[in-house]
Scaffold this motif. Structure first.
Motif, PDB file in Angstrom:
ATOM      1  N   ARG A  86       0.838  -1.199   0.000  1.00  0.00           N
ATOM      2  CA  ARG A  86       0.000   0.000   0.000  1.00  0.00           C
ATOM      3  C   ARG A  86       0.881   1.261   0.000  1.00  0.00           C
ATOM      4  O   ARG A  86       0.619   2.225  -0.713  1.00  0.00           O
ATOM      5  N   LEU A  87       1.935   1.217   0.806  1.00  0.00           N
ATOM      6  CA  LEU A  87       2.865   2.348   0.864  1.00  0.00           C
ATOM      7  C   LEU A  87       3.541   2.557  -0.482  1.00  0.00           C
ATOM      8  O   LEU A  87       3.700   3.691  -0.947  1.00  0.00           O
ATOM      9  N   ALA A  88       3.922   1.447  -1.121  1.00  0.00           N
ATOM     10  CA  ALA A  88       4.574   1.544  -2.427  1.00  0.00           C
ATOM     11  C   ALA A  88       3.630   2.141  -3.474  1.00  0.00           C
ATOM     12  O   ALA A  88       4.050   2.940  -4.317  1.00  0.00           O
ATOM     13  N   LEU A  89       2.343   1.771  -3.413  1.00  0.00           N
ATOM     14  CA  LEU A  89       1.372   2.322  -4.355  1.00  0.00           C
ATOM     15  C   LEU A  89       1.176   3.817  -4.128  1.00  0.00           C
ATOM     16  O   LEU A  89       1.020   4.592  -5.082  1.00  0.00           O
ATOM     17  N   GLN A  90       1.155   4.228  -2.867  1.00  0.00           N
ATOM     18  CA  GLN A  90       1.029   5.653  -2.566  1.00  0.00           C
ATOM     19  C   GLN A  90       2.225   6.421  -3.118  1.00  0.00           C
ATOM     20  O   GLN A  90       2.078   7.503  -3.697  1.00  0.00           O
ATOM     21  N   ALA A  91       3.436   5.848  -2.926  1.00  0.00           N
ATOM     22  CA  ALA A  91       4.635   6.507  -3.442  1.00  0.00           C
ATOM     23  C   ALA A  91       4.615   6.538  -4.973  1.00  0.00           C
ATOM     24  O   ALA A  91       5.020   7.534  -5.587  1.00  0.00           O
ATOM     25  N   LEU A  92       4.134   5.453  -5.590  1.00  0.00           N
ATOM     26  CA  LEU A  92       4.051   5.410  -7.050  1.00  0.00           C
ATOM     27  C   LEU A  92       3.127   6.502  -7.572  1.00  0.00           C
ATOM     28  O   LEU A  92       3.435   7.175  -8.575  1.00  0.00           O
ATOM     29  N   ALA A  93       1.998   6.701  -6.897  1.00  0.00           N
ATOM     30  CA  ALA A  93       1.069   7.749  -7.318  1.00  0.00           C
ATOM     31  C   ALA A  93       1.732   9.112  -7.271  1.00  0.00           C
ATOM     32  O   ALA A  93       1.570   9.940  -8.172  1.00  0.00           O
ATOM     33  N   ALA A  94       2.522   9.365  -6.222  1.00  0.00           N
ATOM     34  CA  ALA A  94       3.200  10.653  -6.097  1.00  0.00           C
ATOM     35  C   ALA A  94       4.256  10.825  -7.180  1.00  0.00           C
ATOM     36  O   ALA A  94       4.396  11.903  -7.774  1.00  0.00           O
ATOM     37  N   VAL A  95       5.008   9.761  -7.452  1.00  0.00           N
ATOM     38  CA  VAL A  95       6.044   9.836  -8.493  1.00  0.00           C
ATOM     39  C   VAL A  95       5.409  10.095  -9.858  1.00  0.00           C
ATOM     40  O   VAL A  95       5.923  10.887 -10.661  1.00  0.00           O
ATOM     41  N   GLN A 221       3.177  14.774  -0.438  1.00  0.00           N
ATOM     42  CA  GLN A 221       2.672  13.423  -0.249  1.00  0.00           C
ATOM     43  C   GLN A 221       3.795  12.471   0.125  1.00  0.00           C
ATOM     44  O   GLN A 221       3.674  11.664   1.049  1.00  0.00           O
ATOM     45  N   LEU A 222       4.921  12.542  -0.605  1.00  0.00           N
ATOM     46  CA  LEU A 222       6.055  11.665  -0.319  1.00  0.00           C
ATOM     47  C   LEU A 222       6.601  11.923   1.084  1.00  0.00           C
ATOM     48  O   LEU A 222       6.971  10.981   1.800  1.00  0.00           O
ATOM     49  N   TRP A 223       6.660  13.181   1.482  1.00  0.00           N
ATOM     50  CA  TRP A 223       7.137  13.517   2.819  1.00  0.00           C
ATOM     51  C   TRP A 223       6.236  12.901   3.887  1.00  0.00           C
ATOM     52  O   TRP A 223       6.704  12.384   4.903  1.00  0.00           O
ATOM     53  N   ALA A 224       4.924  12.933   3.639  1.00  0.00           N
ATOM     54  CA  ALA A 224       3.973  12.380   4.600  1.00  0.00           C
ATOM     55  C   ALA A 224       4.112  10.865   4.740  1.00  0.00           C
ATOM     56  O   ALA A 224       3.705  10.293   5.750  1.00  0.00           O
ATOM     57  N   LEU A 225       4.689  10.221   3.727  1.00  0.00           N
ATOM     58  CA  LEU A 225       4.862   8.770   3.778  1.00  0.00           C
ATOM     59  C   LEU A 225       6.109   8.352   4.542  1.00  0.00           C
ATOM     60  O   LEU A 225       6.257   7.175   4.884  1.00  0.00           O
ATOM     61  N   LEU A 226       7.016   9.292   4.812  1.00  0.00           N
ATOM     62  CA  LEU A 226       8.253   8.962   5.520  1.00  0.00           C
ATOM     63  C   LEU A 226       7.971   8.643   6.983  1.00  0.00           C
ATOM     64  O   LEU A 226       7.119   9.289   7.604  1.00  0.00           O
ATOM     65  N   PRO A 227       8.696   7.676   7.563  1.00  0.00           N
ATOM     66  CA  PRO A 227       8.459   7.319   8.976  1.00  0.00           C
ATOM     67  C   PRO A 227       8.623   8.492   9.915  1.00  0.00           C
ATOM     68  O   PRO A 227       7.882   8.639  10.883  1.00  0.00           O
ATOM     69  N   LEU A 228       9.615   9.364   9.653  1.00  0.00           N
ATOM     70  CA  LEU A 228       9.858  10.495  10.546  1.00  0.00           C
ATOM     71  C   LEU A 228       8.672  11.436  10.594  1.00  0.00           C
ATOM     72  O   LEU A 228       8.283  11.942  11.640  1.00  0.00           O
TER      73      LEU A 228
END
Length: 232
Positions: A86-95, A221-228
């Motif tokens: 799911r995380l990978a799909l979210q990152a793919l959408a942002a890319v 969006q990508l920043w929001a996906l980072l663990p930090l």
């Protein structure tokens, strides 16, 4: 679960992405919107008729987006989508949004290779759309929009990645519907003021501003996906 990884409600985020992608939508669908306007005989070209045709076209287009969202989200129910996937799909959408922004600004045309994935289906659908031209009645406009909704588009594909991550057909349809509504202002404006807006939309400054806005939103969006970031 929010498929965007943002604090914004998913439907609001999808609507905003549609707004930001207006320049790309105009490039993809602006021609057909202008054709809808100019195909109407001058004697019948009154604001009420034109508005009805343009709304009908966009109603069909958004309906196709919703069908695609439901289908793709349905696929998600058939496979086990782990949190990592799911995380990978979210990152793919942002890319993909960033790639689309580069395309809008005419900085890089690599997105055309991604859009080529849908051309095999489009080869069979495009002739159906041409048979509906010229459009002079609202049902024709709705049917044409329903066909044109399957036009290969990197922006739509990025949104479908969200739908796949959701893995709930009705929510996937709702997400694509919100996105479609976000694209509505730009396309309606193009249809109603095609000549006046054409030069403005094609201006490099306009396209650059739209591209930078989309890149900023995708990076957020990508920043929001980072663990930090999720720990704050």
């Amino acid at each position: 679960m929010d498929p965007t990884g943002l604090d914004l409600p998913p439907l609001a985020a999808a609507f905003v992405f549609g707004l930001l992608g207006g320049a790309h939508c105009i490039g993809m669908c602006g021609g057909i919107m202008s054709a809808l306007t100019f195909a109407v005989p001058p004697s019948m070209r009154n604001p009420a008729r034109l508005s009805g045709l343009l709304l009908g076209y966009n109603l069909g287009r958004i309906a196709s987006y919703m069908v695609a969202g439901a289908l793709v989200a349905g696929l998600g129910t058939l496979v086990a989508i782990t949190p990592q996937v799911r995380l990978a799909l979210q990152a793919l959408a942002a890319v993909m949004l960033i790639l689309m922004a580069l395309y809008i600004a005419d900085w890089w045309k690599g997105l055309l290779r991604i859009e080529a994935l849908g051309r095999r289906l489009w080869k069979h659908l495009e002739p159906l759309g041409r048979r509906l031209m010229p459009v002079v009645k609202v049902p024709q406009a709705v049917a044409l929009g329903a066909v044109w909704g399957w036009l290969p588009c990197g922006l739509v594909y990025s949104m479908l990645a969200w739908s796949l991550a959701i893995a709930e057909p009705w929510r996937g349809a709702a997400l694509m519907g919100a996105f479609g509504l976000g694209t509505l202002p730009a396309l309606l404006a193009t249809g109603l003021a095609a000549r006046q807006l054409g030069a403005l939309i094609r201006h490099p400054a306009t396209r650059t501003l739209a591209a930078l806005s989309i890149i900023a939103f995708a990076l957020w969006q990508l920043w929001a996906l980072l663990p930090l970031s999720s720990g704050h």
